[in-house]
Scaffold this active site. Structure first.
Site, PDB file in Angstrom:
ATOM      1  N   HIS A  14       9.592  -5.779   0.280  1.00 37.88           N
ATOM      2  CA  HIS A  14       8.626  -5.119  -0.194  1.00 37.88           C
ATOM      3  C   HIS A  14       7.999  -3.962   0.631  1.00 37.88           C
ATOM      4  O   HIS A  14       7.377  -4.290   1.687  1.00 37.88           O
ATOM      5  CB  HIS A  14       7.601  -5.760  -1.354  1.00 37.88           C
ATOM      6  CG  HIS A  14       6.682  -4.827  -1.893  1.00 37.88           C
ATOM      7  ND1 HIS A  14       6.896  -4.194  -3.155  1.00 37.88           N
ATOM      8  CD2 HIS A  14       5.484  -4.236  -1.405  1.00 37.88           C
ATOM      9  CE1 HIS A  14       5.770  -3.417  -3.316  1.00 37.88           C
ATOM     10  NE2 HIS A  14       4.880  -3.394  -2.699  1.00 37.88           N
ATOM     11  N   ASP A  65      -1.364  -7.456 -14.291  1.00 37.27           N
ATOM     12  CA  ASP A  65      -0.963  -6.175 -13.281  1.00 37.27           C
ATOM     13  C   ASP A  65      -0.777  -4.941 -13.524  1.00 37.27           C
ATOM     14  O   ASP A  65      -1.656  -3.940 -12.998  1.00 37.27           O
ATOM     15  CB  ASP A  65       0.038  -6.418 -12.197  1.00 37.27           C
ATOM     16  CG  ASP A  65       0.326  -5.303 -11.026  1.00 37.27           C
ATOM     17  OD1 ASP A  65      -0.731  -5.106 -10.341  1.00 37.27           O
ATOM     18  OD2 ASP A  65       1.150  -4.605 -11.252  1.00 37.27           O
ATOM     19  N   ARG A  84      -7.412   0.335 -12.289  1.00 32.45           N
ATOM     20  CA  ARG A  84      -7.705   0.729 -10.958  1.00 32.45           C
ATOM     21  C   ARG A  84      -7.563   2.075 -10.417  1.00 32.45           C
ATOM     22  O   ARG A  84      -8.217   2.895  -9.749  1.00 32.45           O
ATOM     23  CB  ARG A  84      -6.937  -0.141  -9.996  1.00 32.45           C
ATOM     24  CG  ARG A  84      -7.511  -1.802  -9.852  1.00 32.45           C
ATOM     25  CD  ARG A  84      -6.455  -2.658  -9.117  1.00 32.45           C
ATOM     26  NE  ARG A  84      -6.274  -2.260  -7.664  1.00 32.45           N
ATOM     27  CZ  ARG A  84      -5.078  -2.438  -7.305  1.00 32.45           C
ATOM     28  NH1 ARG A  84      -4.036  -2.864  -7.797  1.00 32.45           N
ATOM     29  NH2 ARG A  84      -4.808  -1.879  -6.157  1.00 32.45           N
ATOM     30  N   SER A 140      -1.752  -7.717  -6.934  1.00 34.75           N
ATOM     31  CA  SER A 140      -0.926  -6.639  -7.686  1.00 34.75           C
ATOM     32  C   SER A 140       0.645  -6.783  -7.126  1.00 34.75           C
ATOM     33  O   SER A 140       1.569  -6.811  -7.999  1.00 34.75           O
ATOM     34  CB  SER A 140      -1.319  -5.225  -7.469  1.00 34.75           C
ATOM     35  OG  SER A 140      -0.433  -4.350  -8.025  1.00 34.75           O
ATOM     36  N   LYS A 157       3.847  -9.610  -8.626  1.00 30.42           N
ATOM     37  CA  LYS A 157       5.353  -9.044  -9.274  1.00 30.42           C
ATOM     38  C   LYS A 157       6.298  -9.513  -8.412  1.00 30.42           C
ATOM     39  O   LYS A 157       7.366 -10.075  -8.881  1.00 30.42           O
ATOM     40  CB  LYS A 157       5.073  -7.641  -9.188  1.00 30.42           C
ATOM     41  CG  LYS A 157       4.369  -6.735 -10.074  1.00 30.42           C
ATOM     42  CD  LYS A 157       4.181  -5.524 -10.076  1.00 30.42           C
ATOM     43  CE  LYS A 157       3.532  -4.994  -8.650  1.00 30.42           C
ATOM     44  NZ  LYS A 157       2.778  -3.571  -8.879  1.00 30.42           N
TER      45      LYS A 157
HETATM   46  N1  URA Z   1       1.737  -1.300  -4.988  1.00 28.24           N
HETATM   47  C1  URA Z   1       1.398  -2.015  -5.834  1.00 28.24           C
HETATM   48  O1  URA Z   1       2.365  -2.729  -6.576  1.00 28.24           O
HETATM   49  N2  URA Z   1       0.181  -2.537  -6.180  1.00 28.24           N
HETATM   50  C2  URA Z   1      -0.917  -1.897  -5.314  1.00 28.24           C
HETATM   51  O2  URA Z   1      -2.216  -2.089  -5.694  1.00 28.24           O
HETATM   52  C3  URA Z   1      -0.632  -1.021  -4.459  1.00 28.24           C
HETATM   53  C4  URA Z   1       0.606  -0.857  -4.067  1.00 28.24           C
END
Ligand code: URA
Length: 448
Positions: free
Chosen positions: A89, A168, A175, A190, A194
């Protein structure tokens, strides 16, 4: 845990966070569960998120937040697929197409790569938008198909489904409009909710800092990396992070099809040095964590070999075909139609390029159609920028630095101005900067 609504007063929990107290496990679990069940309205959740943004959370609070967000949806069970499943990621940047290159490389080396990616966010690009620039390519597989494709090809590339961490999705949207995105615990919850939902065993993180990153300072990126590692490891997943610079874009191409084009070049052994340095390190680490190499260095060597012998390129073609994409255009990328408006931004002076501001270039690319300015905007896959020079290059006055592509004539003047402002040329040579500065694991931080 039995969390009766009548036992909690949301205003007093917001006050607690406002006053820098640590929330108890049940209190935090209640907030996320009740919000997911619509028992807490957006205005109270917004106040809570702002209190977290201002006062932070402990490692323990962040792990509980992540777990609740994760459990708001389905956690995919990939235990029927043999091997250590590893994903990567990136916290987001400009020109960062490493996922498109490393997913087939790592899969070709025998490590299963289940990848659930995101769309472009603000000035930064997203893997899903890039993949969708390939005619016919579908990122909308359900979780059953996700498993089937992973089993068949050792790799799958899809978008977040309704079942993956729905808390999320809602919290992120809130947000986005309440100026609470750049919070270390909220970003951690967040991202990790995932990633953990994908069914992975290990995770490699590319945490970016600099002008084009969400964390502008390296010290904040380091803090984020440590928090991501702490949460990943607390869920029993091997987690490794690298801090990498996002001062200038990664590679030379920005924009969706443009980045697929550069990824094809990279898979054919023609990738630019900076892009390959980051991609190979991330891929090598994934291969090591996946148990197919004895060290990261040996993993890097395997990753390079998968390009040299054509297996990585073949794997990319296999994924494109499996997910409905046109493989002919991948084999002959020069046949992809080009944008109707093209022009060059040239050097105003002779000298060394000191700055190619990744943020401004990212925003310019979005304005040309490569990203969304409003949620409902559609992406123009042909829009983008191609850098002919990078920081440190010596240029003559009038030499091309950026080639620009768009189908929107109205956007060109503004974007042109932004691109010019993103470039700084000086007579002296710039200091060499580090592209990959640190490796962070649960054992600690190593300078690279
Ligand atoms: N990427 C995400 O998936 N969530 C965030 O809060 C910031 C970047």
């Amino acid at each position: 845990m039995n969390l009766m609504q009548s036992s909690y007063n949301i205003a007093s929990l917001i006050r607690k966070k406002r006053d820098r107290e640590t929330l108890k496990e049940d209190e935090l679990r209640y907030i996320i569960r009740a919000y997911s069940r619509d028992e807490i309205p957006d205005y109270q959740m917004s106040a809570f998120l702002m209190a977290v943004f201002l006062n932070g959370m402990s490692d323990e609070e962040t792990a509980i937040l992540t777990e609740e967000m994760l459990c708001s949806g389905e956690v995919v069970d990939l235990s029927s697929i043999p091997g250590t499943k590893v994903d990567k990621h990136s916290t987001g940047g400009v020109g960062d197409k490493t996922s498109l290159i490393l997913a087939p490389m790592v899969a070709a080396c025998g490590v299963p790569v289940p990848m659930i990616s995101g769309r472009g966010l603000g000035h930064s690009g997203g893997t899903l938008d890039k993949l969708e620039s390939i005619p016919g390519f579908s990122v909308n597989l359900d979780l059953n198909q996700y498993k089937q494709v992973l089993k068949k090809h050792n790799v799958v590339l899809i978008g977040q489904t309704e079942e993956i961490a729905p808390a999320d999705k809602r919290m992120y949207a809130l947000r986005d409009v309440t100026a609470t995105v750049e919070s270390i615990p909220l970003i951690t919850g967040s991202i990790m909710s995932k990633k953990l939902a994908e069914g992975i065993d290990a995770l490699v993180l590319d945490v970016k800092y600099g002008k084009g990153a969400f964390m502008k300072e390296a010290s904040r990126a380091m803090e984020l990396a440590k928090r991501l590692i702490s949460v990943g490891e607390s869920f029993g997943k091997q987690t490794v992070a690298y801090l990498t610079s996002m001062e200038e874009p990664l590679g030379n191409y920005i924009g969706n099809w443009h980045e697929v084009f550069e990824s094809i070049q990279a898979l054919q052994g023609e990738g630019p040095q900076d892009l390959m340095e980051v991609t190979e390190l991330l891929a090598g680490t994934m291969i090591f964590l996946g148990g197919k190499a004895d060290s990261v260095e040996a993993g890097i060597e395997q990753a390079r070999e998968s390009i040299r012998d054509g297996r990585a390129m073949q794997k990319f073609l296999d994924i494109v075909e499996e997910q409905g994409g046109d493989t002919e255009v991948i084999r002959n990328p020069e046949t992809y139609p080009e944008a109707s408006v093209q022009w060059d931004v040239t050097a105003q002076d002779e000298g060394y390029i000191h700055t190619l501001d990744a943020y401004s270039l990212g925003v310019a690319a979005v304005e040309l159609g490569a990203g969304r300015m409003r949620k409902e905007d559609t992406i123009d896959p042909q829009a983008g920028l191609v850098l002919q020079k990078k920081i440190g290059a010596y240029v003559q006055k009038g030499e091309t630095i950026v080639r620009c592509f768009s189908n929107n004539k109205q956007a060109t003047d503004n974007a042109d101005k932004k691109i010019r402002q993103a470039i700084e040329i000086k007579a002296s040579e710039p200091e060499k900067t580090t592209l990959i500065s640190h490796k962070i694991t649960k054992e600690g931080v190593v300078s690279l």
